[in-house]
Design a protein around this motif. Structure first.
Motif, PDB file in Angstrom:
ATOM      1  N   MET A  74     -10.411  11.900  14.602  1.00 50.09           N
ATOM      2  CA  MET A  74      -9.884  10.905  13.683  1.00 50.09           C
ATOM      3  C   MET A  74     -10.864   9.739  13.572  1.00 50.09           C
ATOM      4  O   MET A  74     -11.374   9.255  14.575  1.00 50.09           O
ATOM      5  N   THR A  75     -11.128   9.312  12.374  1.00 48.18           N
ATOM      6  CA  THR A  75     -12.059   8.222  12.132  1.00 48.18           C
ATOM      7  C   THR A  75     -11.320   6.890  12.211  1.00 48.18           C
ATOM      8  O   THR A  75     -10.220   6.751  11.703  1.00 48.18           O
ATOM      9  N   PHE A  76     -11.968   5.931  12.829  1.00 48.50           N
ATOM     10  CA  PHE A  76     -11.391   4.602  13.004  1.00 48.50           C
ATOM     11  C   PHE A  76     -11.480   3.812  11.699  1.00 48.50           C
ATOM     12  O   PHE A  76     -12.498   3.857  11.011  1.00 48.50           O
ATOM     13  N   ILE A  77     -10.432   3.097  11.348  1.00 46.14           N
ATOM     14  CA  ILE A  77     -10.437   2.203  10.191  1.00 46.14           C
ATOM     15  C   ILE A  77     -10.498   0.786  10.732  1.00 46.14           C
ATOM     16  O   ILE A  77      -9.607   0.368  11.471  1.00 46.14           O
ATOM     17  N   CYS A  78     -11.559   0.052  10.383  1.00 51.10           N
ATOM     18  CA  CYS A  78     -11.723  -1.284  10.956  1.00 51.10           C
ATOM     19  C   CYS A  78     -10.660  -2.240  10.411  1.00 51.10           C
ATOM     20  O   CYS A  78     -10.137  -2.076   9.313  1.00 51.10           O
ATOM     21  N   SER A  79     -10.338  -3.246  11.225  1.00 49.45           N
ATOM     22  CA  SER A  79      -9.274  -4.181  10.865  1.00 49.45           C
ATOM     23  C   SER A  79      -9.626  -4.971   9.607  1.00 49.45           C
ATOM     24  O   SER A  79      -8.744  -5.307   8.815  1.00 49.45           O
ATOM     25  N   GLU A  80     -10.913  -5.248   9.377  1.00 50.15           N
ATOM     26  CA  GLU A  80     -11.317  -5.982   8.169  1.00 50.15           C
ATOM     27  C   GLU A  80     -10.992  -5.172   6.914  1.00 50.15           C
ATOM     28  O   GLU A  80     -10.486  -5.705   5.931  1.00 50.15           O
ATOM     29  N   THR A  81     -11.265  -3.872   6.962  1.00 50.83           N
ATOM     30  CA  THR A  81     -10.970  -2.992   5.827  1.00 50.83           C
ATOM     31  C   THR A  81      -9.469  -2.948   5.568  1.00 50.83           C
ATOM     32  O   THR A  81      -9.026  -3.073   4.419  1.00 50.83           O
ATOM     33  N   LYS A  82      -8.678  -2.788   6.620  1.00 48.32           N
ATOM     34  CA  LYS A  82      -7.219  -2.772   6.455  1.00 48.32           C
ATOM     35  C   LYS A  82      -6.738  -4.099   5.882  1.00 48.32           C
ATOM     36  O   LYS A  82      -5.857  -4.121   5.022  1.00 48.32           O
ATOM     37  N   GLU A  83      -7.309  -5.200   6.347  1.00 41.64           N
ATOM     38  CA  GLU A  83      -6.892  -6.520   5.866  1.00 41.64           C
ATOM     39  C   GLU A  83      -7.187  -6.674   4.372  1.00 41.64           C
ATOM     40  O   GLU A  83      -6.358  -7.199   3.623  1.00 41.64           O
ATOM     41  N   ILE A  84      -8.351  -6.208   3.917  1.00 39.98           N
ATOM     42  CA  ILE A  84      -8.703  -6.278   2.491  1.00 39.98           C
ATOM     43  C   ILE A  84      -7.683  -5.495   1.673  1.00 39.98           C
ATOM     44  O   ILE A  84      -7.158  -5.979   0.664  1.00 39.98           O
ATOM     45  N   ILE A  85      -7.370  -4.277   2.110  1.00 38.49           N
ATOM     46  CA  ILE A  85      -6.435  -3.425   1.369  1.00 38.49           C
ATOM     47  C   ILE A  85      -5.020  -4.008   1.426  1.00 38.49           C
ATOM     48  O   ILE A  85      -4.327  -4.057   0.402  1.00 38.49           O
ATOM     49  N   ASP A  86      -4.594  -4.471   2.596  1.00 37.35           N
ATOM     50  CA  ASP A  86      -3.262  -5.095   2.709  1.00 37.35           C
ATOM     51  C   ASP A  86      -3.143  -6.310   1.788  1.00 37.35           C
ATOM     52  O   ASP A  86      -2.110  -6.511   1.140  1.00 37.35           O
ATOM     53  N   THR A  87      -4.192  -7.129   1.725  1.00 38.71           N
ATOM     54  CA  THR A  87      -4.179  -8.320   0.871  1.00 38.71           C
ATOM     55  C   THR A  87      -4.102  -7.911  -0.597  1.00 38.71           C
ATOM     56  O   THR A  87      -3.376  -8.523  -1.396  1.00 38.71           O
ATOM     57  N   TYR A  88      -4.834  -6.868  -0.975  1.00 43.18           N
ATOM     58  CA  TYR A  88      -4.781  -6.345  -2.345  1.00 43.18           C
ATOM     59  C   TYR A  88      -3.351  -5.888  -2.675  1.00 43.18           C
ATOM     60  O   TYR A  88      -2.812  -6.220  -3.739  1.00 43.18           O
ATOM     61  N   VAL A  89      -2.727  -5.130  -1.767  1.00 44.42           N
ATOM     62  CA  VAL A  89      -1.371  -4.622  -2.003  1.00 44.42           C
ATOM     63  C   VAL A  89      -0.376  -5.781  -2.115  1.00 44.42           C
ATOM     64  O   VAL A  89       0.513  -5.759  -2.969  1.00 44.42           O
ATOM     65  N   GLU A  90      -0.544  -6.816  -1.294  1.00 42.15           N
ATOM     66  CA  GLU A  90       0.323  -7.999  -1.398  1.00 42.15           C
ATOM     67  C   GLU A  90       0.193  -8.650  -2.771  1.00 42.15           C
ATOM     68  O   GLU A  90       1.192  -9.035  -3.383  1.00 42.15           O
ATOM     69  N   ALA A  91      -1.042  -8.785  -3.266  1.00 43.53           N
ATOM     70  CA  ALA A  91      -1.269  -9.372  -4.595  1.00 43.53           C
ATOM     71  C   ALA A  91      -0.654  -8.472  -5.670  1.00 43.53           C
ATOM     72  O   ALA A  91      -0.010  -8.956  -6.605  1.00 43.53           O
ATOM     73  N   TYR A  92      -0.833  -7.158  -5.539  1.00 45.02           N
ATOM     74  CA  TYR A  92      -0.252  -6.200  -6.479  1.00 45.02           C
ATOM     75  C   TYR A  92       1.265  -6.361  -6.519  1.00 45.02           C
ATOM     76  O   TYR A  92       1.866  -6.459  -7.595  1.00 45.02           O
ATOM     77  N   ASN A  93       1.887  -6.401  -5.334  1.00 42.61           N
ATOM     78  CA  ASN A  93       3.345  -6.512  -5.253  1.00 42.61           C
ATOM     79  C   ASN A  93       3.846  -7.820  -5.851  1.00 42.61           C
ATOM     80  O   ASN A  93       4.963  -7.881  -6.367  1.00 42.61           O
ATOM     81  N   SER A  94       3.030  -8.865  -5.803  1.00 37.27           N
ATOM     82  CA  SER A  94       3.403 -10.190  -6.323  1.00 37.27           C
ATOM     83  C   SER A  94       3.039 -10.365  -7.792  1.00 37.27           C
ATOM     84  O   SER A  94       3.201 -11.463  -8.338  1.00 37.27           O
ATOM     85  N   LEU A  95       2.514  -9.309  -8.419  1.00 36.27           N
ATOM     86  CA  LEU A  95       2.043  -9.362  -9.813  1.00 36.27           C
ATOM     87  C   LEU A  95       0.969 -10.444  -9.973  1.00 36.27           C
ATOM     88  O   LEU A  95       0.873 -11.094 -11.013  1.00 36.27           O
ATOM     89  N   ASP A  96       0.155 -10.634  -8.933  1.00 32.73           N
ATOM     90  CA  ASP A  96      -0.879 -11.668  -8.869  1.00 32.73           C
ATOM     91  C   ASP A  96      -2.228 -11.072  -9.255  1.00 32.73           C
ATOM     92  O   ASP A  96      -3.007 -10.654  -8.388  1.00 32.73           O
ATOM     93  N   VAL A  97      -2.500 -11.023 -10.558  1.00 32.88           N
ATOM     94  CA  VAL A  97      -3.740 -10.412 -11.038  1.00 32.88           C
ATOM     95  C   VAL A  97      -4.976 -11.147 -10.510  1.00 32.88           C
ATOM     96  O   VAL A  97      -5.898 -10.499 -10.010  1.00 32.88           O
ATOM     97  N   PRO A  98      -5.044 -12.494 -10.561  1.00 31.21           N
ATOM     98  CA  PRO A  98      -6.227 -13.162  -9.997  1.00 31.21           C
ATOM     99  C   PRO A  98      -6.431 -12.831  -8.512  1.00 31.21           C
ATOM    100  O   PRO A  98      -7.563 -12.651  -8.062  1.00 31.21           O
ATOM    101  N   GLY A  99      -5.351 -12.726  -7.763  1.00 31.70           N
ATOM    102  CA  GLY A  99      -5.447 -12.360  -6.350  1.00 31.70           C
ATOM    103  C   GLY A  99      -6.007 -10.965  -6.159  1.00 31.70           C
ATOM    104  O   GLY A  99      -6.774 -10.712  -5.220  1.00 31.70           O
ATOM    105  N   MET A 100      -5.631 -10.042  -7.044  1.00 30.62           N
ATOM    106  CA  MET A 100      -6.175  -8.682  -6.996  1.00 30.62           C
ATOM    107  C   MET A 100      -7.665  -8.709  -7.340  1.00 30.62           C
ATOM    108  O   MET A 100      -8.480  -8.117  -6.624  1.00 30.62           O
ATOM    109  N   ILE A 101      -8.012  -9.393  -8.414  1.00 30.93           N
ATOM    110  CA  ILE A 101      -9.388  -9.428  -8.912  1.00 30.93           C
ATOM    111  C   ILE A 101     -10.340 -10.007  -7.868  1.00 30.93           C
ATOM    112  O   ILE A 101     -11.469  -9.534  -7.712  1.00 30.93           O
ATOM    113  N   ASN A 102      -9.892 -11.019  -7.122  1.00 35.37           N
ATOM    114  CA  ASN A 102     -10.748 -11.651  -6.105  1.00 35.37           C
ATOM    115  C   ASN A 102     -11.225 -10.667  -5.049  1.00 35.37           C
ATOM    116  O   ASN A 102     -12.241 -10.914  -4.399  1.00 35.37           O
TER     117      ASN A 102
END
Length: 129
Positions: free
Chosen positions: A1-29
């Protein structure tokens, strides 16, 4: 199993949070300037965008379709330099759709999103539903 670094997970989690909030600028950043987005339905690409401006247009249009939406990542996998996120999705329509669904209808599905991170930004998103 390949390790997923915490920084990568944080970027994706932050993107999903922006998506869920309908926050397009947050997604784009969080996106690489050369972001490639593809949506697959029944194994076929039905939407594809190249670059931040095309993605922004698609994201802004999709926020008008839903009064609320929520992606929940239930599992992660690292495969060939990409991250696969297994997702539960729920959305409530804000408008009537040509397929017969009407405003107020709840959509629920399971799918996956594949991400690639380059230079600390998301450079690829592929949604499979």
């Amino acid at each position: 199993m390949t390790f997923i670094c915490s920084e990568t997970k944080e970027i994706i989690d932050t993107y999903v949070e922006a998506y869920n909030s309908l926050d397009v600028p947050g997604m784009i950043n969080l996106l690489h300037k050369d972001i490639l987005f593809r949506n697959f339905s029944n194994g076929v690409v039905n939407v594809e965008t190249h670059g931040v401006q095309e993605f922004r247009k698609l994201a802004e249009n999709s926020t008008k379709i839903f009064s609320s939406r929520r992606q929940t990542i239930i599992d992660w996998r690292a495969i060939d330099g990409k991250i696969e996120a297994i997702i539960d999705y729920e959305g409530i329509l804000a408008v009537d759709l040509p397929n017969g669904l009407i405003a107020g209808d709840r959509m629920q599905l399971k799918g996956k999103s594949v991400f690639r991170i380059e230079e600390g930004k998301i450079s690829l998103i592929e949604d499979y539903g």
